[in-house]
Scaffold this active site. Structure first.
Site, PDB file in Angstrom:
ATOM      1  N   SER A 104      42.257  38.144  43.120  1.00  0.00           N
ATOM      2  CA  SER A 104      41.366  37.205  42.431  1.00  0.00           C
ATOM      3  C   SER A 104      42.082  36.191  41.539  1.00  0.00           C
ATOM      4  CB  SER A 104      40.326  38.020  41.648  1.00  0.00           C
ATOM      5  OG  SER A 104      39.205  37.236  41.335  1.00  0.00           O
ATOM      6  N   ASP A 155      32.806  40.748  50.687  1.00  0.00           N
ATOM      7  CA  ASP A 155      33.231  39.595  49.883  1.00  0.00           C
ATOM      8  C   ASP A 155      33.213  38.366  50.781  1.00  0.00           C
ATOM      9  OD1 ASP A 155      34.266  37.820  48.086  1.00  0.00           O
ATOM     10  OD2 ASP A 155      36.253  38.724  47.969  1.00  0.00           O
ATOM     11  N   HIS A 182      34.231  42.236  46.360  1.00  0.00           N
ATOM     12  CA  HIS A 182      35.380  41.443  45.920  1.00  0.00           C
ATOM     13  C   HIS A 182      36.503  42.325  45.380  1.00  0.00           C
ATOM     14  CE1 HIS A 182      37.625  38.045  44.528  1.00  0.00           C
ATOM     15  NE2 HIS A 182      37.470  38.358  43.256  1.00  0.00           N
TER      16      HIS A 182
END
Length: 204
Positions: A104, A155, A182
């Site tokens: 991320s 995701d 995610h």
């Protein structure tokens, strides 16, 4: 204070009988970064650091500037500052050719580093990092670093977006974690660990 001078908090689990934090022969060091809602503590709590240490890897997780126990430094507001920061961290930890694990938000640090200093890495593990659209297919094609593109099948935003960009990396493989979002490593830690170890073991 320059990016290179910023104190950084990190966690490292001793490899036990194999030695105190030194990787086994032929095994690269592994450096874990984190997403915006997390810190180095995530990898410790998940058992990832201990698992890798038990397999003979030196595994270290850091708190990025402004997260966890690492103070914020203004210089990481720029791309050059973030590259300099990672360069400094690798030097401070004595990591020669590590594998960087980037979920991320940490993509803002790792992707520019990969593009300019990818030859300093033994591997790159991408977990739906942000910022992949900031670079061109041609820039990615120039990177020779072995890469694992890892994401959860639920995701549908960042995971698939990262895949579309990073598939231009010549030495990539893809692992999709089923029924995971995610933060696929939290949703399905066993599947995540299996994919991660599988990638690490095939690195030269």
């Amino acid at each position: 204070m320059a990016a290179g001078e910023a104190p950084v908090f990190y966690r490292e689990v001793s490899a036990g009988p194999r030695g105190s934090g030194t990787a086994g022969p032929g095994r690269p060091d592994v450096l874990f970064l984190h997403g915006q809602a997390f810190t180095s503590k995530t990898w410790e709590a998940l058992g990832t650091l201990a698992l890798l240490a038990g397999e003979g890897y030196r595994a270290v997780a850091i708190d990025l500037p402004g997260y966890g126990d690492s103070p914020l430094v203004e210089t990481v507001a720029t791309v050059q500052g973030r590259v300099a920061f990672l360069d400094h961290v690798l030097q401070e930890l004595g990591m020669q050719r590590p594998v960087l694990v980037s979920p991320s938000m940490s993509g803002r640090f790792v992707l520019p580093f990969l593009l300019v200093q990818g030859d300093r890495l033994a591997g790159f593990v991408s977990i739906a990092p942000v910022g992949t659209k900031d670079y061109t297919a041609e820039q990615y094609r120039r990177v020779q670093t072995p890469t694992l593109i890892l994401y959860g099948d639920r995701d549908t935003r960042l995971g698939s977006q990262a895949l579309q960009s990073l598939r231009h990396l010549p030495g990539h493989r893809v692992a999709v974690v089923p029924d995971a979002g995610h933060a696929c490593y939290l949703d399905k830690p066993e599947d995540f660990h299996r994919a991660l170890l599988g990638f690490l073991r095939q690195l030269k």
